[in-house]
Design a protein around this motif. Structure first.
Motif, PDB file in Angstrom:
ATOM      1  N   SER A 156       0.852  -1.191   0.000  1.00 38.96           N
ATOM      2  CA  SER A 156       0.000   0.000   0.000  1.00 38.96           C
ATOM      3  C   SER A 156       0.887   1.240   0.000  1.00 38.96           C
ATOM      4  N   MET A 306      -4.474   4.029   7.079  1.00 39.55           N
ATOM      5  CA  MET A 306      -4.425   2.822   6.242  1.00 39.55           C
ATOM      6  C   MET A 306      -3.658   1.709   6.940  1.00 39.55           C
ATOM      7  N   GLU A 310      -5.011  -2.054   7.996  1.00 40.59           N
ATOM      8  CA  GLU A 310      -4.369  -3.307   7.613  1.00 40.59           C
ATOM      9  C   GLU A 310      -3.966  -4.119   8.838  1.00 40.59           C
ATOM     10  N   GLU A 317      -6.678  -5.975   0.658  1.00 40.19           N
ATOM     11  CA  GLU A 317      -5.815  -5.874  -0.519  1.00 40.19           C
ATOM     12  C   GLU A 317      -5.010  -4.578  -0.451  1.00 40.19           C
ATOM     13  N   ARG A 319      -3.591  -1.012  -1.215  1.00 39.89           N
ATOM     14  CA  ARG A 319      -4.279   0.135  -1.802  1.00 39.89           C
ATOM     15  C   ARG A 319      -3.275   1.218  -2.173  1.00 39.89           C
ATOM     16  N   THR A 320      -3.604   1.959  -3.215  1.00 46.03           N
ATOM     17  CA  THR A 320      -2.753   3.052  -3.676  1.00 46.03           C
ATOM     18  C   THR A 320      -3.567   4.338  -3.665  1.00 46.03           C
TER      19      THR A 320
END
Length: 335
Positions: A156, A306, A310, A317, A319-320
């Motif tokens: 990420s 973020m 996680e 999954e 993430r960007t």
């Protein structure tokens, strides 16, 4: 001298070890009089609880590791503040590591954070650390890359579109009628620097009489910028650029110092100047600096949130998140 332990506190207070543990972790289960007696014993003995051991037993740390490229750069200072503010909302602390653009120091901090079993790691990497971060993740330590997009790497990331930022800067200079544009770079191997240069070239590609000259500084500091500015001044007037885009504000401030201190070059009359990051110094410069703004505080806060998501759900999954930069026009570019 051996530091007092929980058993010493229990003995001094005349209670069991379990009662001391309850006072420290679940005080609502203990009578107020007992809580007061245990705290008095703690104060008398100078007992300090071993949070690291407690967190290790609980399998959940109260700290997050953050590694930045250069803590002297106010951009990273503000990014760290964003991460700290978001961490505080969850009762967590951020441990800041400064790699100082050194692969060895970067690796040492990652080793330290791994040993300390931190809740997660945020990192603005010097090079490609995907394999190393993947190993951390495989051992249950989530990681998020900041200030750089790593789409497709399985990691990420939270970043700004630096190609777009470089394009914004040079397009603005072109719109001011500038055609001989020097792009001042330091550490060209750093991805963010390379992306900003790529954006500058993309902006100039559609203007037939525009030229891009890459000028390499020794680093990314104010002093590096000043030296580069002095080199530009040593050229004949005809050989000088009519604009400079510096890939960060520290370089731009250094160039501005070199140009203004001599009094021989007018900014922006003879040389227009644009920086990148929009640090506080930009608006306060002797000639207020046009700069490409990154939402540094938001980047840090978003990355921290973020990371916690996680940590709570290992099945998420990667993430960007990519923020768009903004051009802040001030006097240095004549806009």
């Amino acid at each position: 001298m051996v530091a007092p332990g929980i058993r010493d506190v229990a003995q001094r207070a005349g209670v069991s070890v379990g009662t001391v543990s309850n006072v420290l972790n679940r005080p609502e289960r203990v009578t107020p009089a007992t809580v007061e007696r245990v705290h008095a014993a703690i104060a008398e003995l100078g007992f300090v609880r071993n949070d690291a051991a407690r967190q290790l037993r609980a399998g959940r740390s109260g700290t997050v590791g953050l590694v930045v490229l250069d803590v002297r750069n106010p951009f990273f200072t503000e990014l760290a503040r964003g991460a700290e503010d978001a961490a505080a909302e969850h009762g967590l602390a951020v441990i800041l590591g400064n790699s100082d653009e050194s692969p060895e120091r970067e690796a040492a901090y990652l080793d330290l954070f791994d040993e300390q079993r931190v809740r997660g790691v945020l990192i603005s990497p010097l090079g490609d650390v995907s394999e190393r971060l993947a190993r951390l993740r495989s051992r249950g330590t989530p990681t998020v890359v900041v200030d750089r997009s790593v789409a497709g790497s399985g990691l990420s990331s939270v970043s700004v579109d630096d190609v777009a930022g470089g394009e914004l800067a040079v397009r603005h200079l072109l719109e001011q009628g500038r055609r001989r544009i020097a792009v001042l770079v330091g550490r060209p191997g750093i991805r963010q620097v390379a992306d900003r240069l790529a954006g500058a070239r993309r902006a100039a590609a559609g203007v037939s009489d525009a030229t891009i000259e890459v000028v390499e500084a020794d680093g990314l500091t104010v002093l590096d910028g000043r030296r580069a500015g002095e080199q530009l001044l040593s050229r004949s007037v005809d050989a000088r650029p009519d604009a400079v885009f510096a890939v960060n504000d520290l370089l731009a401030v250094g160039v501005l110092q070199a140009l203004v201190m001599t009094g021989s070059v007018r900014v922006p009359g003879e040389i227009a100047l644009v920086g990148y990051d929009d640090i506080d110094f930009a608006a306060a410069a002797v000639v207020p600096l046009t700069s490409v703004r990154q939402p540094s505080h938001l980047i840090g806060a978003t990355a921290l949130r973020m990371l916690l998501e996680e940590s709570d759900d290992s099945g998420l999954e990667p993430r960007t998140v990519v923020f768009q930069p903004e051009l802040v026009v001030r006097a240095s570019s004549g806009g």
